[in-house]
Scaffold this motif. Structure first.
Motif, PDB file in Angstrom:
ATOM      1  N   UNK A 118       0.830  -1.208   0.000  1.00 52.20           N
ATOM      2  CA  UNK A 118       0.000   0.000   0.000  1.00 52.20           C
ATOM      3  C   UNK A 118       0.866   1.260   0.000  1.00 52.20           C
ATOM      4  N   UNK A 119       1.662   1.416  -1.039  1.00 50.73           N
ATOM      5  CA  UNK A 119       2.508   2.601  -1.144  1.00 50.73           C
ATOM      6  C   UNK A 119       1.681   3.786  -1.636  1.00 50.73           C
ATOM      7  N   UNK A 120       2.025   4.977  -1.152  1.00 53.46           N
ATOM      8  CA  UNK A 120       1.322   6.145  -1.686  1.00 53.46           C
ATOM      9  C   UNK A 120       1.958   6.572  -3.016  1.00 53.46           C
TER      10      UNK A 120
ATOM     11  N   UNK B 285       5.743   7.744  -3.145  1.00 56.68           N
ATOM     12  CA  UNK B 285       6.713   6.667  -2.969  1.00 56.68           C
ATOM     13  C   UNK B 285       6.794   5.800  -4.223  1.00 56.68           C
TER      14      UNK B 285
ATOM     15  N   UNK C 283      21.328  -2.271  -1.565  1.00 53.75           N
ATOM     16  CA  UNK C 283      21.530  -2.501  -0.125  1.00 53.75           C
ATOM     17  C   UNK C 283      22.619  -1.581   0.417  1.00 53.75           C
ATOM     18  N   UNK C 284      23.643  -1.378  -0.403  1.00 50.68           N
ATOM     19  CA  UNK C 284      24.749  -0.511   0.036  1.00 50.68           C
ATOM     20  C   UNK C 284      24.354   0.950   0.048  1.00 50.68           C
TER      21      UNK C 284
ATOM     22  N   UNK D 130      21.236   2.288   0.506  1.00 54.50           N
ATOM     23  CA  UNK D 130      19.993   2.578   1.234  1.00 54.50           C
ATOM     24  C   UNK D 130      18.791   2.747   0.303  1.00 54.50           C
TER      25      UNK D 130
ATOM     26  N   UNK E 159      16.185   0.820  -0.215  1.00 55.79           N
ATOM     27  CA  UNK E 159      15.383  -0.324   0.233  1.00 55.79           C
ATOM     28  C   UNK E 159      14.058   0.157   0.791  1.00 55.79           C
ATOM     29  N   UNK E 160      13.167  -0.780   0.950  1.00 57.07           N
ATOM     30  CA  UNK E 160      11.844  -0.423   1.473  1.00 57.07           C
ATOM     31  C   UNK E 160      11.219  -1.658   2.122  1.00 57.07           C
ATOM     32  N   UNK E 161      10.398  -1.424   3.124  1.00 52.81           N
ATOM     33  CA  UNK E 161       9.710  -2.559   3.739  1.00 52.81           C
ATOM     34  C   UNK E 161       8.402  -2.829   2.994  1.00 52.81           C
ATOM     35  N   UNK E 162       8.183  -4.083   2.666  1.00 52.89           N
ATOM     36  CA  UNK E 162       6.912  -4.499   2.064  1.00 52.89           C
ATOM     37  C   UNK E 162       6.384  -5.623   2.938  1.00 52.89           C
ATOM     38  N   UNK E 163       5.210  -5.433   3.511  1.00 57.15           N
ATOM     39  CA  UNK E 163       4.716  -6.404   4.483  1.00 57.15           C
ATOM     40  C   UNK E 163       5.693  -6.439   5.650  1.00 57.15           C
ATOM     41  N   UNK E 164       6.271  -7.615   5.876  1.00 55.53           N
ATOM     42  CA  UNK E 164       7.244  -7.715   6.977  1.00 55.53           C
ATOM     43  C   UNK E 164       8.672  -7.847   6.473  1.00 55.53           C
ATOM     44  N   UNK E 165       8.844  -7.796   5.138  1.00 54.84           N
ATOM     45  CA  UNK E 165      10.167  -8.064   4.566  1.00 54.84           C
ATOM     46  C   UNK E 165      10.823  -6.797   4.010  1.00 54.84           C
ATOM     47  N   UNK E 166      12.144  -6.867   3.910  1.00 48.35           N
ATOM     48  CA  UNK E 166      12.906  -5.764   3.320  1.00 48.35           C
ATOM     49  C   UNK E 166      13.149  -6.083   1.843  1.00 48.35           C
TER      50      UNK E 166
END
Lengths: 92, 486
Positions: A36-38, A41, A68-69, A71, A73-80
């Motif tokens: 549910x990204x706005x 984002x 990863x180096x 930054x 990244x983003x959280x989706x659900x519970x995962x990165x």
């Protein structure tokens, strides 16, 4: 099959409860994967990914490492997730 | 019947600040008295602590998610008892760091430490706390424990936590002081709560106390030191203005407060191909290797996250999951009880944070109740989430972690907790500001030159845990000022 046979109350309760429990479990199972990204984002990730073209798994591995180096990244659900994975797997 | 006492200094409160000031002033032969509102016996239920009723708002505002407020103002943490709420302190130390002094927040430009520095009290405080571990540099600790610390990405640094061997038990210390029988040598009184003030031409000359039996005690002194903690220090500072029929200065931010947001177990992960050094994964038992007098104490190196001036900070601690099997059973049941499952991985990440000063976060005093309306800036959570992403990326890319998983679902790409605990440190309620609008750099009240307000209540910005050293340093600065003036 006897079409005239009425469903027993006991069976009705059993089916009703089974359906209810199944719906409950499905809800919990899939809740984790909601994305549910706005708009902002969404745009940010798309713009970042538009500057590169990941065609193979090898390229994806490199792009993940870079993200990863740096930054990205983003959280989706519970995962990165890295921006690269989001673009490659079409998660948006 | 009223009991009158005349001394040079009157300290109110027997917590760490009261203890530090008491020790320092005693060493300098200043005649003083310490008055504690609580009894020797620690209350065991709320009924035994009738004088203290507090409430909080249920939710903390966030424009992304409703977050359940679990601020610990409860009976457990705000006990009126000899030794204060830290009577059973377990010896947990967090050193002074550069970031303690240098945070500036938008809209709170004067609410900063300015020229105030605590570093010179470091050794004195560690000795007062029976924790003589003087070298807190992560690099030095790592070297002594044969650990090699991996390089960290920008925004993350290593930080050291220490647990003393024989932690100071404040209550026991004060009980020993209470055993002094001779009335003229008695310098600690317990069970008398501060109720009022005594003035002479607007100058504060005495404090009025009352015990549960209605007996009154009036202490006349040259100097007074409030060491009662965040809530009571603010209550009586406000009351002092009211007693003089004055309003606290506008923009003084008296009765605002900041908490230590504890997000606790925010995520978990399984072992990767490489193992993090032991001193990062868990507490590390140390011996004389670290310091001659440090015998079987414990140390841990954690991650400190900070973007520089103007952002709140956080610490991220990695802990081994000791209850993996038990948690697995619990996690089967929890979804049916609408409860959140515990990340059941080899390691858990515990997160504790600073919050930005916030005018909407404030104390409200009513006759029989104190309300704590705790609020946090929504953008603080974005910082916390960003710090967690950086740590996760670092762990994944260096093969220290696999299966990195948050405790609760993210919202709009950010890790936002569903509930947040306050650390029971209601800080900045009587904040020091560089314009000295309420208190000056010696923690003297501007309105009452002979009254000092010390402890975490005087913090302009909260810093991140643990505030014990900084709180004690404020008491030592005030004590030094009294010694100079005496």
């Amino acid at each position: 099959m006897d079409h005239n046979k009425k469903i027993l109350r006991r069976d009705f309760i059993f089916y009703f409860l089974s359906a209810f429990i199944l719906a409950f479990l499905i809800k919990y199972k899939f809740k984790e994967d909601e994305i549910n990204f706005d708009y902002e984002l969404n745009k940010k990730i798309k713009n970042y990914n538009s500057s590169r073209d990941i065609k193979s798994k090898k390229e994806l591995k490199k792009a993940i490492e870079y993200d990863l180096k740096n930054n990205k990244t983003i959280f989706v659900g519970k995962k990165l997730y890295t921006f690269a994975e989001i673009g490659y797997y079409g998660l948006l | 019947m009223t009991w009158d006492i005349k001394k040079e200094v009157c300290i109110v409160g027997t917590g760490f600040c009261g203890y530090a000031a008491y020790k320092k002033l005693k060493e300098n032969n200043i005649k003083l008295i310490v008055v504690e509102g609580g009894e020797v016996k620690t209350p065991t239920n709320a009924e035994e602590q009738k004088n203290y009723k507090a409430s909080t708002n249920n939710f903390i505002s966030s424009n992304k998610k409703r977050i359940k407020n679990k601020i610990e103002i409860s009976f457990r943490d705000r006990q009126f008892t000899l030794g204060g709420s830290s009577a059973r302190w377990a010896g947990y130390i967090k050193p002074f760091e550069k970031s303690t002094f240098t945070n500036v927040f938008e809209g709170f430009e004067e609410q900063v430490w300015g020229g105030v520095r605590f570093d010179k009290y470091n050794e004195e405080i560690l000795n007062l706390l029976n924790s003589p571990n003087l070298d807190f540099s992560p690099e030095s600790i790592a070297k002594k424990t044969d650990s090699k610390l991996p390089n960290l990405p920008p925004g993350l640094e290593y930080t050291v936590y220490s647990w003393a061997t024989t932690p100071l038990r404040l209550k026991e210390y004060w009980i020993n002081r209470l055993k002094i029988e001779k009335k003229d040598k008695k310098d600690v009184i317990t069970g008398y709560k501060l109720i009022d003030f005594k003035f002479n031409n607007e100058k504060l000359i005495g404090l009025k106390f009352r015990n549960n039996d209605g007996q009154e005690l009036i202490v006349e002194a040259k100097y007074f030191m409030f060491c009662m903690g965040g809530i009571e220090n603010a209550r009586f500072t406000k009351k002092l203005f009211m007693a003089k029929k004055k309003e606290p200065p506008i923009n003084s931010n008296l009765c605002n407060f900041q908490e230590h947001p504890h997000l606790y177990y925010v995520a978990g992960f399984n072992k990767g191909e490489k193992l993090l050094p032991k001193i990062i994964r868990n507490r590390y038992n140390v011996s004389k290797l670290i310091h001659n007098s440090f015998n079987n104490g414990q140390l841990n190196i954690s991650f400190k996250a900070w973007d520089g001036i103007g952002t709140p900070k956080a610490t991220l601690m990695i802990q081994e999951n000791q209850n993996k099997f038990k948690n697995r059973i619990k996690n089967i049941i929890k979804p049916f009880l609408n409860k959140i499952t515990i990340p059941n991985y080899d390691y858990l990440i515990v997160m504790r944070c600073e919050q930005s000063p916030n005018k909407k976060s404030n104390l409200k005093f009513e006759e029989n109740k104190t309300s704590l309306n705790w609020d946090i800036e929504s953008k603080d959570f974005s910082h916390y989430s960003d710090y967690l992403r950086r740590l996760a990326s670092f762990l994944i890319i260096n093969n220290y972690a696999k299966d990195f998983t948050l405790k609760v679902n993210s919202t709009n790409g950010e890790a936002i907790p569903s509930s947040i605990f306050g650390g029971a440190h209601h800080m900045g309620t009587v904040p020091y500001t560089t314009n000295n609008i309420l208190i000056n750099e010696k923690f003297r009240l501007t309105e009452n030159d002979n009254t000092y307000v010390v402890g975490s209540s005087a913090f302009p910005t909260s810093g991140f845990e643990n505030p014990t050293l900084a709180a004690m340093a404020t008491a030592l600065i005030a004590a030094d000022d009294i010694i100079l003036r005496s």
